[in-house]
Design an enzyme around this catalytic site. Sequence first.
Site, short mmCIF file in Angstrom:
data_model
loop_
_atom_site.label_atom_id
_atom_site.label_comp_id
_atom_site.label_asym_id
_atom_site.label_seq_id
_atom_site.Cartn_x
_atom_site.Cartn_y
_atom_site.Cartn_z
N SER A 124 0.84 -1.20 0.00
CA SER A 124 0.00 0.00 0.00
C SER A 124 0.88 1.25 0.00
O SER A 124 1.98 1.25 0.56
CB SER A 124 -0.85 -0.02 1.27
OG SER A 124 -1.46 1.22 1.48
N TYR A 148 -2.12 -0.79 10.64
CA TYR A 148 -2.34 -1.35 9.29
C TYR A 148 -1.09 -1.12 8.42
O TYR A 148 -0.56 -2.05 7.81
CB TYR A 148 -3.57 -0.69 8.64
CG TYR A 148 -3.67 -0.97 7.16
CD1 TYR A 148 -4.01 -2.24 6.69
CD2 TYR A 148 -3.38 0.01 6.21
CE1 TYR A 148 -4.07 -2.51 5.32
CE2 TYR A 148 -3.44 -0.24 4.85
CZ TYR A 148 -3.79 -1.51 4.41
OH TYR A 148 -3.84 -1.77 3.06
N LYS A 152 1.79 -3.80 6.72
CA LYS A 152 2.25 -3.88 5.32
C LYS A 152 3.77 -3.74 5.26
O LYS A 152 4.44 -4.43 4.50
CB LYS A 152 1.58 -2.78 4.48
CG LYS A 152 0.09 -2.96 4.29
CD LYS A 152 -0.22 -4.14 3.40
CE LYS A 152 -1.71 -4.36 3.22
NZ LYS A 152 -2.06 -5.61 2.54
P1 NAD Z 1 -11.16 -6.48 0.46
O1 NAD Z 1 -11.43 -6.47 1.92
O2 NAD Z 1 -12.29 -6.27 -0.46
O3 NAD Z 1 -10.41 -7.85 0.06
C1 NAD Z 1 -9.64 -8.60 0.97
C2 NAD Z 1 -10.18 -10.01 0.94
O4 NAD Z 1 -9.41 -10.83 1.82
C3 NAD Z 1 -11.63 -10.11 1.40
O5 NAD Z 1 -12.35 -10.85 0.44
C4 NAD Z 1 -11.55 -10.85 2.74
O6 NAD Z 1 -12.71 -11.62 2.97
C5 NAD Z 1 -10.29 -11.67 2.56
N1 NAD Z 1 -9.57 -12.01 3.80
C6 NAD Z 1 -9.23 -11.19 4.81
N2 NAD Z 1 -8.54 -11.86 5.75
C7 NAD Z 1 -8.43 -13.13 5.32
C8 NAD Z 1 -7.84 -14.30 5.84
N3 NAD Z 1 -7.22 -14.30 7.04
N4 NAD Z 1 -7.90 -15.45 5.13
C9 NAD Z 1 -8.53 -15.47 3.93
N5 NAD Z 1 -9.13 -14.39 3.39
C10 NAD Z 1 -9.08 -13.24 4.07
O7 NAD Z 1 -10.02 -5.41 0.20
P2 NAD Z 1 -9.40 -4.87 -1.18
O8 NAD Z 1 -9.70 -3.42 -1.26
O9 NAD Z 1 -9.78 -5.75 -2.31
O10 NAD Z 1 -7.85 -5.01 -0.83
C11 NAD Z 1 -7.10 -6.14 -1.22
C12 NAD Z 1 -5.69 -5.98 -0.68
O11 NAD Z 1 -5.13 -4.77 -1.18
C13 NAD Z 1 -5.59 -5.89 0.85
O12 NAD Z 1 -4.45 -6.60 1.26
C14 NAD Z 1 -5.44 -4.41 1.12
O13 NAD Z 1 -4.71 -4.16 2.30
C15 NAD Z 1 -4.64 -3.97 -0.10
N6 NAD Z 1 -4.82 -2.55 -0.43
C16 NAD Z 1 -6.09 -2.07 -0.65
C17 NAD Z 1 -6.25 -0.71 -0.95
C18 NAD Z 1 -7.63 -0.12 -1.14
O14 NAD Z 1 -7.75 1.09 -1.05
N7 NAD Z 1 -8.66 -0.91 -1.42
C19 NAD Z 1 -5.13 0.12 -1.06
C20 NAD Z 1 -3.86 -0.43 -0.84
C21 NAD Z 1 -3.72 -1.78 -0.54
C1 WQD Z 2 -9.49 9.99 0.66
C2 WQD Z 2 -9.69 11.45 1.02
C3 WQD Z 2 -10.14 11.79 3.36
C4 WQD Z 2 -14.00 9.80 3.47
C5 WQD Z 2 -6.88 4.92 2.52
C6 WQD Z 2 -5.84 4.23 3.37
C7 WQD Z 2 -4.66 3.83 2.52
C8 WQD Z 2 -5.11 3.00 1.31
C9 WQD Z 2 -6.20 3.70 0.55
C10 WQD Z 2 -5.09 0.67 1.91
C11 WQD Z 2 -9.02 11.84 2.34
C12 WQD Z 2 -11.32 12.22 2.52
C13 WQD Z 2 -12.80 10.32 3.08
C14 WQD Z 2 -15.08 10.70 3.76
C15 WQD Z 2 -13.64 12.54 3.22
N1 WQD Z 2 -5.72 1.77 1.73
N2 WQD Z 2 -12.61 11.66 2.96
N3 WQD Z 2 -14.85 12.03 3.60
O1 WQD Z 2 -7.10 7.95 3.36
O2 WQD Z 2 -6.15 8.32 1.03
O3 WQD Z 2 -6.28 6.07 1.96
O4 WQD Z 2 -7.26 4.04 1.45
O5 WQD Z 2 -3.94 0.45 1.87
O6 WQD Z 2 -3.81 3.10 3.33
O7 WQD Z 2 -5.41 5.12 4.39
O8 WQD Z 2 -8.36 7.18 1.27
O9 WQD Z 2 -10.71 7.15 0.55
O10 WQD Z 2 -10.19 7.07 3.02
O11 WQD Z 2 -9.79 9.17 1.79
O12 WQD Z 2 -13.50 13.74 3.09
O13 WQD Z 2 -16.17 10.29 4.13
O14 WQD Z 2 -11.09 11.66 1.23
O15 WQD Z 2 -9.94 12.64 4.45
O16 WQD Z 2 -8.56 13.16 2.19
P1 WQD Z 2 -6.94 7.49 1.98
P2 WQD Z 2 -9.84 7.57 1.68
#
Ligand code: NAD
Ligand code: WQD
Length: 323
Positions: A124, A148, A152
């Site tokens: 991330s 979190y 990572k």
């Molecule tokens: P998501 O929650 O939709 O997907 C994660 C999946 O993993 C879910 O289906 C959940 O049921 C499954 N899961 C969780 N713990 C588990 C376990 N112990 N065993 C088996 N399955 C398990 O999230 P996403 O947005 O699709 O994110 C996928 C990955 O990408 C995550 O690792 C997240 O940290 C990373 N990530 C997401 C974002 C984002 O903004 N969505 C940004 C950066 C990184």
């Molecule tokens: C975006 C912007 C909020 C909600 C998060 C995780 C990051 C990564 C991606 C996993 C910010 C603002 C939000 C709301 C708002 N995930 N906001 N009203 O914080 O950039 O990143 O998701 O790895 O680790 O921290 O994304 O979508 O939460 O927020 O004003 O109801 O929107 O303050 O400026 P963020 P976000």
Amino acid sequence: MRILVTGGAGYIGSHTCILLIEAGYDIVVFDNFCNASKESIARVEKIVGKTIPLIEGDIRYKEDLNRVFESYTIDAVIHFAGLKAVGESVEKPLEYYDNNIYGTLVLCQVMAAHGCKSIVFSSSATVYGDPHSTPIKEDFPLSATNPYGRSKLFIEEMLRDLYVSDPEWKIVLLRYFNPIGAHESGTIGEDPNGIPNNLLPFIAQTAIGTRACLSVFGDDYDTVDGTGVRDYIHVMDLADGHVKALDKMSTFTEIMTIKAFEAACGKKVPYSIAPRRAGDIATCFADPTYAKAVLGWEAQRGINEMCKDSWRWQSNNPQGYKS
Ligand code: NAD
Ligand code: WQD
């Protein structure tokens, strides 16, 4: 090639499954459904017109993962499974360390035990902490501001150590920024549990009337309109990045190439092991960075397309140009 997609029923995972199948990979989805619905995979099956093997299990349980590796030959893992809510991680750090760090540790142990040493990991942008400048580059210092993010960061370190200990591992760390959007069919998308943490689902649920109003968190930042600046990326582009990462780390041995061809032509290709050919070397592959930098060129097609197209030519023209 068969890819194990942990967390494949989740938001990014389900979108990636579509492109993996379209690129010719076989997949197995593994998920404990703590933040996903089986319906997402049912819908992916409709989109791709194929049945997808789905195993319900938890990455923290060796026996669950062993079931997968004993039932299928897994060539690589795309590892999405994990918990991802920043706020929740502050309240429940142990759950995050358990699910994300311990879960990945168990996954790597089971992979190694089965001789599978290729992994694409969902890291991330959070591992850059509060960056000293933008845009962020890969070599910026890493840090974390919450459990979190720390999970990572630790996983990245663990995977780096693993590679140092055994360079046979192929490891890609993808640091996502802010994925949003959904597959163009409109049948799969992001479906967060409860009140959304992220901006886009909140906007969408407010637009549809599920929520009355959304809060903009701060308008006094030093930005064009005072509100936070983020780098949004369409989830399908992000999904495509995973297919490219797999293609990239797939330098192929002869036997892997035969297997890929077998998948493309739908039958076994008989082979036997013969003595070394005089003058051959063990390993040879290119670094295409210079071509990309100077020519702006990069290859587009992976091994599955190569084999599919070779087979189309060979089967349409069994004797080559001779009629
Ligand atoms: P998501 O929650 O939709 O997907 C994660 C999946 O993993 C879910 O289906 C959940 O049921 C499954 N899961 C969780 N713990 C588990 C376990 N112990 N065993 C088996 N399955 C398990 O999230 P996403 O947005 O699709 O994110 C996928 C990955 O990408 C995550 O690792 C997240 O940290 C990373 N990530 C997401 C974002 C984002 O903004 N969505 C940004 C950066 C990184
Ligand atoms: C975006 C912007 C909020 C909600 C998060 C995780 C990051 C990564 C991606 C996993 C910010 C603002 C939000 C709301 C708002 N995930 N906001 N009203 O914080 O950039 O990143 O998701 O790895 O680790 O921290 O994304 O979508 O939460 O927020 O004003 O109801 O929107 O303050 O400026 P963020 P976000």
